[in-house]
Design a protein around this motif. Structure first.
Motif, PDB file in Angstrom:
ATOM      1  N   MET A   1      -0.243   1.245 -12.931  1.00  0.00           N
ATOM      2  CA  MET A   1       0.087   1.108 -14.378  1.00  0.00           C
ATOM      3  C   MET A   1      -1.165   1.638 -15.170  1.00  0.00           C
ATOM      4  O   MET A   1      -2.230   1.278 -14.795  1.00  0.00           O
ATOM      5  N   LYS A   2      -0.934   2.770 -15.957  1.00  0.00           N
ATOM      6  CA  LYS A   2      -2.268   3.306 -16.562  1.00  0.00           C
ATOM      7  C   LYS A   2      -3.046   2.380 -17.243  1.00  0.00           C
ATOM      8  O   LYS A   2      -2.786   1.759 -18.086  1.00  0.00           O
ATOM      9  N   ASP A   3      -4.260   2.673 -16.838  1.00  0.00           N
ATOM     10  CA  ASP A   3      -5.581   1.897 -17.229  1.00  0.00           C
ATOM     11  C   ASP A   3      -5.346   0.346 -17.082  1.00  0.00           C
ATOM     12  O   ASP A   3      -5.866  -0.323 -17.813  1.00  0.00           O
ATOM     13  N   LEU A   4      -4.511  -0.087 -16.188  1.00  0.00           N
ATOM     14  CA  LEU A   4      -4.389  -1.356 -15.838  1.00  0.00           C
ATOM     15  C   LEU A   4      -4.402  -2.068 -14.531  1.00  0.00           C
ATOM     16  O   LEU A   4      -5.081  -2.607 -14.022  1.00  0.00           O
ATOM     17  N   PHE A   5      -3.411  -1.361 -13.698  1.00  0.00           N
ATOM     18  CA  PHE A   5      -2.997  -1.831 -12.390  1.00  0.00           C
ATOM     19  C   PHE A   5      -3.460  -0.600 -11.507  1.00  0.00           C
ATOM     20  O   PHE A   5      -2.754   0.206 -11.528  1.00  0.00           O
ATOM     21  N   PHE A   6      -4.369  -1.104 -10.411  1.00  0.00           N
ATOM     22  CA  PHE A   6      -4.725   0.086  -9.421  1.00  0.00           C
ATOM     23  C   PHE A   6      -4.528  -0.672  -7.960  1.00  0.00           C
ATOM     24  O   PHE A   6      -4.393  -1.728  -7.481  1.00  0.00           O
ATOM     25  N   LEU A   7      -4.532   0.428  -7.008  1.00  0.00           N
ATOM     26  CA  LEU A   7      -4.381   0.020  -5.498  1.00  0.00           C
ATOM     27  C   LEU A   7      -5.319   0.875  -4.783  1.00  0.00           C
ATOM     28  O   LEU A   7      -5.181   2.197  -5.022  1.00  0.00           O
ATOM     29  N   ASP A   8      -6.296   0.501  -3.944  1.00  0.00           N
ATOM     30  CA  ASP A   8      -7.309   1.062  -3.100  1.00  0.00           C
ATOM     31  C   ASP A   8      -6.706   0.863  -1.507  1.00  0.00           C
ATOM     32  O   ASP A   8      -6.346  -0.406  -1.329  1.00  0.00           O
ATOM     33  N   GLY A   9      -6.816   1.770  -0.813  1.00  0.00           N
ATOM     34  CA  GLY A   9      -6.449   1.531   0.579  1.00  0.00           C
ATOM     35  C   GLY A   9      -7.386   2.385   1.336  1.00  0.00           C
ATOM     36  O   GLY A   9      -7.751   3.573   1.090  1.00  0.00           O
TER      37      GLY A   9
ATOM     38  N   LEU B   1       0.918  -1.331   0.105  1.00  0.00           N
ATOM     39  CA  LEU B   1      -0.004   0.066   0.123  1.00  0.00           C
ATOM     40  C   LEU B   1       0.823   1.076   0.018  1.00  0.00           C
ATOM     41  O   LEU B   1       0.601   2.136  -0.792  1.00  0.00           O
ATOM     42  N   ALA B   2       1.861   1.234   0.744  1.00  0.00           N
ATOM     43  CA  ALA B   2       2.676   2.422   0.950  1.00  0.00           C
ATOM     44  C   ALA B   2       3.520   2.631  -0.211  1.00  0.00           C
ATOM     45  O   ALA B   2       3.659   3.588  -0.680  1.00  0.00           O
ATOM     46  N   ILE B   3       3.899   1.405  -1.107  1.00  0.00           N
ATOM     47  CA  ILE B   3       4.678   1.745  -2.177  1.00  0.00           C
ATOM     48  C   ILE B   3       3.815   2.068  -3.200  1.00  0.00           C
ATOM     49  O   ILE B   3       4.190   3.370  -4.035  1.00  0.00           O
ATOM     50  N   GLY B   4       2.307   1.746  -3.376  1.00  0.00           N
ATOM     51  CA  GLY B   4       1.526   2.193  -4.409  1.00  0.00           C
ATOM     52  C   GLY B   4       1.163   3.850  -4.184  1.00  0.00           C
ATOM     53  O   GLY B   4       1.330   4.624  -5.103  1.00  0.00           O
ATOM     54  N   LEU B   5       0.921   4.077  -2.964  1.00  0.00           N
ATOM     55  CA  LEU B   5       0.869   5.456  -2.725  1.00  0.00           C
ATOM     56  C   LEU B   5       1.950   6.398  -3.027  1.00  0.00           C
ATOM     57  O   LEU B   5       2.003   7.562  -3.522  1.00  0.00           O
ATOM     58  N   ALA B   6       3.206   6.069  -2.623  1.00  0.00           N
ATOM     59  CA  ALA B   6       4.262   6.631  -3.078  1.00  0.00           C
ATOM     60  C   ALA B   6       4.659   6.986  -4.566  1.00  0.00           C
ATOM     61  O   ALA B   6       5.249   8.081  -4.952  1.00  0.00           O
TER      62      ALA B   6
ATOM     63  N   GLU C   1     -13.723   1.382  20.731  1.00  0.00           N
ATOM     64  CA  GLU C   1     -12.950   1.704  19.733  1.00  0.00           C
ATOM     65  C   GLU C   1     -13.165   0.728  18.615  1.00  0.00           C
ATOM     66  O   GLU C   1     -13.033  -0.547  18.870  1.00  0.00           O
ATOM     67  N   VAL C   2     -13.257   1.022  17.460  1.00  0.00           N
ATOM     68  CA  VAL C   2     -13.463  -0.065  16.380  1.00  0.00           C
ATOM     69  C   VAL C   2     -12.254   0.397  15.333  1.00  0.00           C
ATOM     70  O   VAL C   2     -12.376   1.646  14.792  1.00  0.00           O
ATOM     71  N   ARG C   3     -11.448  -0.369  14.979  1.00  0.00           N
ATOM     72  CA  ARG C   3     -10.366  -0.298  13.903  1.00  0.00           C
ATOM     73  C   ARG C   3     -10.684  -0.974  12.724  1.00  0.00           C
ATOM     74  O   ARG C   3     -10.739  -2.311  12.724  1.00  0.00           O
ATOM     75  N   THR C   4     -10.533  -0.352  11.528  1.00  0.00           N
ATOM     76  CA  THR C   4     -10.859  -1.261  10.341  1.00  0.00           C
ATOM     77  C   THR C   4      -9.682  -0.634   9.261  1.00  0.00           C
ATOM     78  O   THR C   4      -9.209   0.403   9.261  1.00  0.00           O
ATOM     79  N   TYR C   5      -9.071  -1.756   8.527  1.00  0.00           N
ATOM     80  CA  TYR C   5      -8.282  -1.051   7.486  1.00  0.00           C
ATOM     81  C   TYR C   5      -8.657  -2.431   6.258  1.00  0.00           C
ATOM     82  O   TYR C   5      -9.019  -3.488   6.273  1.00  0.00           O
ATOM     83  N   SER C   6      -8.485  -1.834   4.927  1.00  0.00           N
ATOM     84  CA  SER C   6      -8.296  -2.573   3.833  1.00  0.00           C
ATOM     85  C   SER C   6      -7.280  -2.232   2.926  1.00  0.00           C
ATOM     86  O   SER C   6      -7.143  -1.126   2.543  1.00  0.00           O
ATOM     87  N   ALA C   7      -6.627  -3.143   2.081  1.00  0.00           N
ATOM     88  CA  ALA C   7      -5.614  -2.896   0.869  1.00  0.00           C
ATOM     89  C   ALA C   7      -6.132  -3.863  -0.367  1.00  0.00           C
ATOM     90  O   ALA C   7      -6.408  -4.961  -0.073  1.00  0.00           O
ATOM     91  N   SER C   8      -6.397  -3.179  -1.284  1.00  0.00           N
ATOM     92  CA  SER C   8      -6.788  -3.928  -2.353  1.00  0.00           C
ATOM     93  C   SER C   8      -6.303  -3.512  -3.905  1.00  0.00           C
ATOM     94  O   SER C   8      -6.584  -2.661  -4.524  1.00  0.00           O
ATOM     95  N   PRO C   9      -5.422  -4.320  -4.393  1.00  0.00           N
ATOM     96  CA  PRO C   9      -4.874  -4.334  -5.445  1.00  0.00           C
ATOM     97  C   PRO C   9      -5.825  -4.921  -6.461  1.00  0.00           C
ATOM     98  O   PRO C   9      -6.527  -5.876  -6.151  1.00  0.00           O
TER      99      PRO C   9
END
Length: 498
Positions: A97-105, A4-9, A133-141
């Motif tokens: 990657m343009k119009d192909l590979f994405f990452l959501d977080g 996730l960090a790599i994708g955002l960077a 307290e409720v904690r949620t996270y998701s990483a989605s390539p």
């Protein structure tokens, strides 16, 4: 470094960044800090110092929004002590990657009521045992590609986590694989699609993994450019142990229509059958220059953790965006207006909704939600109503020992909220909130009624300094009289931006 960090960077250097620090200083007096019956209640002065930051990144390859606040609370009297809450709402999308590979977080930290049959706090100030307290996270390539005008396809993997301070009832991780192929613009009269979905959930205190798998096809036929007939069919199977002993699997189908008579009006309806019986869904929306209306009814097999990851409530920001779409056409300017409005007047992140009961069971949830927003020259009115019914479908997934009526086989919550904002001048405004909700446990016969009233007067002292005086009353009447409580509170807020 995480994926996730790599994708955002990757896209960060090309994005436009905006950082907005804030400090919220509040002094509150409450005559019932723990929301307990009158014979046990204690008063307290609560001092709040909450530094926070909101930053956004907008670029061709990265879109990110992060809002964080550290809420520091100091209590006097018998409740003497210091408490710190962390509040986080982060959402990001990166094109690797343009119009192909994405990452959501996504990442979220919030404080929630864990049962509708306990003391429901309306904010984080009260020291209620029902507040956790409720904690949620998701990483989605995911891969997404369009094959000219013929079809589009997406293959997605999501890793998510849900945890809380409640002792592990909903602590779990999920692995989700989904794939879909849909027809493109070359098919003008007929539309088609194929979907595959597989979700594996592992609870911390269980040796078993729950799996839900669905394979299906969708089809549609346009009778006119704005009206189409729709249908779905397929097979679904779940691995949980059903209460009735039957296998929670089978073929499913649905049929309905999608009607959009104008750009401001839409209606989608479906009826069908799943392994648990008949099923229905409805989504309707209407927008005029000064109003936005919405109505939705949905049924699904779900869990507490899934509801935290994909909330079913009406998002306040999205609703106001629709309301002001005509008057403020630019999306970026409109979002800034919405964000400022919500923060300035202390509006909730979502309109009236049921408490997402902390349960480790799989349940059938049937939800009806209606909302309307009306805006005028000096007024904005938001009205929201809901009804949520839950029927337990599985045995306990992890060992739980609790007398909470919310964990019974059948529960129902209904309620309504009215929020009225009145602007007296460019620097002075008032905000009134009236809320009501009722919780019924059919298995135990327990019924709770909660009422809330809030009145606030705000004034801009300087361009980035706002002062607010607020009165709040919170009241609960239960069929179990030992659960009744009353609270009156008075607060003075100072919100400073930089």
């Amino acid at each position: 470094m995480s994926p996730l960090a790599i994708g955002l960077a990757t896209g960060a250097h090309a994005a436009e960044w905006k950082i907005s620090p804030t400090v919220n200083l509040t002094e509150t007096y409450t005559d019932n800090v723990k929301l307990v019956p009158d014979s046990q209640k204690q008063s307290s002065f609560i001092t709040q110092a909450s530094p926070g930051v909101d930053f956004t990144a907008t670029g061709a390859q990265l879109k990110m929004r992060v809002n964080y606040q550290m809420q520091n609370l100091y209590y006097t009297g018998d409740a003497n002590g210091l408490k710190t809450n962390h509040l986080l709402n982060a959402d990001a999308n990166s094109e690797l990657m343009k119009d192909l590979f994405f990452l959501d977080g996504k990442a979220n930290i919030s404080q929630q009521n864990q049962s509708p049959f306990a003391s429901e706090a309306t904010n984080n100030l009260n020291l209620s045992n029902n507040r956790v307290e409720v904690r949620t996270y998701s990483a989605s390539p995911y891969l997404r590609h369009t094959f000219d005008r013929t079809a589009s396809a997406e293959l997605r993997y999501t890793r998510d986590s849900v945890s809380s301070s409640s002792g592990g009832t909903v602590n779990s991780t999920g692995d989700h694989i989904s794939m879909n192929i849909n027809s493109g613009t070359a098919f003008q009269k007929v539309k088609w699609g194929f979907t595959y979905d597989d979700l594996k959930t592992k609870f911390d205190k269980s040796i078993n993994t729950i799996e839900a798998e669905t394979t299906g096809v969708t089809a549609g036929y346009y009778l006119s450019p704005r009206f189409s007939l729709t249908g779905t069919g397929g097979y679904e199977k779940n691995s949980y142990v059903a209460i009735d002993g039957k296998k929670p699997a089978g073929a499913y189908w649905s049929a309905g229509f999608d009607w959009e008579p104008t750009e401001r009006t839409s209606l989608v309806f479906n009826a069908g059958h799943r392994f648990y019986g008949s099923t229905y869904s409805l989504t309707a929306a209407q927008r005029t220059r000064a109003t936005t209306w919405s109505l939705g009814y949905h049924e699904d097999i779900t869990t507490t953790r899934q509801q935290f990851l994909v909330p079913g409530s009406v998002n306040t920001s999205a609703f106001l965006n629709q309301l002001w779409q005509t008057s403020v056409p630019d999306p970026a300017a409109r979002q800034q207006l919405v964000d400022a409005f919500i923060k300035s007047y202390g509006l909730p992140s979502s309109l009236a909704q049921s408490v997402n009961t902390f349960s480790n069971r799989v349940f059938l949830q049937k939800s009806l939600q209606g909302s309307v927003a009306i805006t005028g020259a000096q007024n904005t009115l938001l009205l929201s109503l809901f009804s949520t019914k839950r029927d337990a479908q599985s045995t306990d997934l992890t060992p739980v020992s609790s007398a909470d009526p919310a964990l019974s086989d059948r529960t129902k919550q209904t309620g309504a909220n009215v929020i009225w904002n009145l602007v007296f001048s460019p620097r002075t405004s008032a905000n009134f909130t009236l809320g009501y909700n009722r919780a019924d446990s059919y298995s135990t016969g327990v019924r709770d009624n909660n009422k809330m009233f809030r009145a606030a007067l705000s004034r801009d002292l300087q361009p980035k300094l706002k002062a607010t005086l607020e009165y709040r009353r919170n009241q609960k009447d239960s069929s179990l009289s030992v659960s009744d409580f009353r609270e009156n509170a008075l607060s003075v807020f100072l919100l400073l931006g930089f």
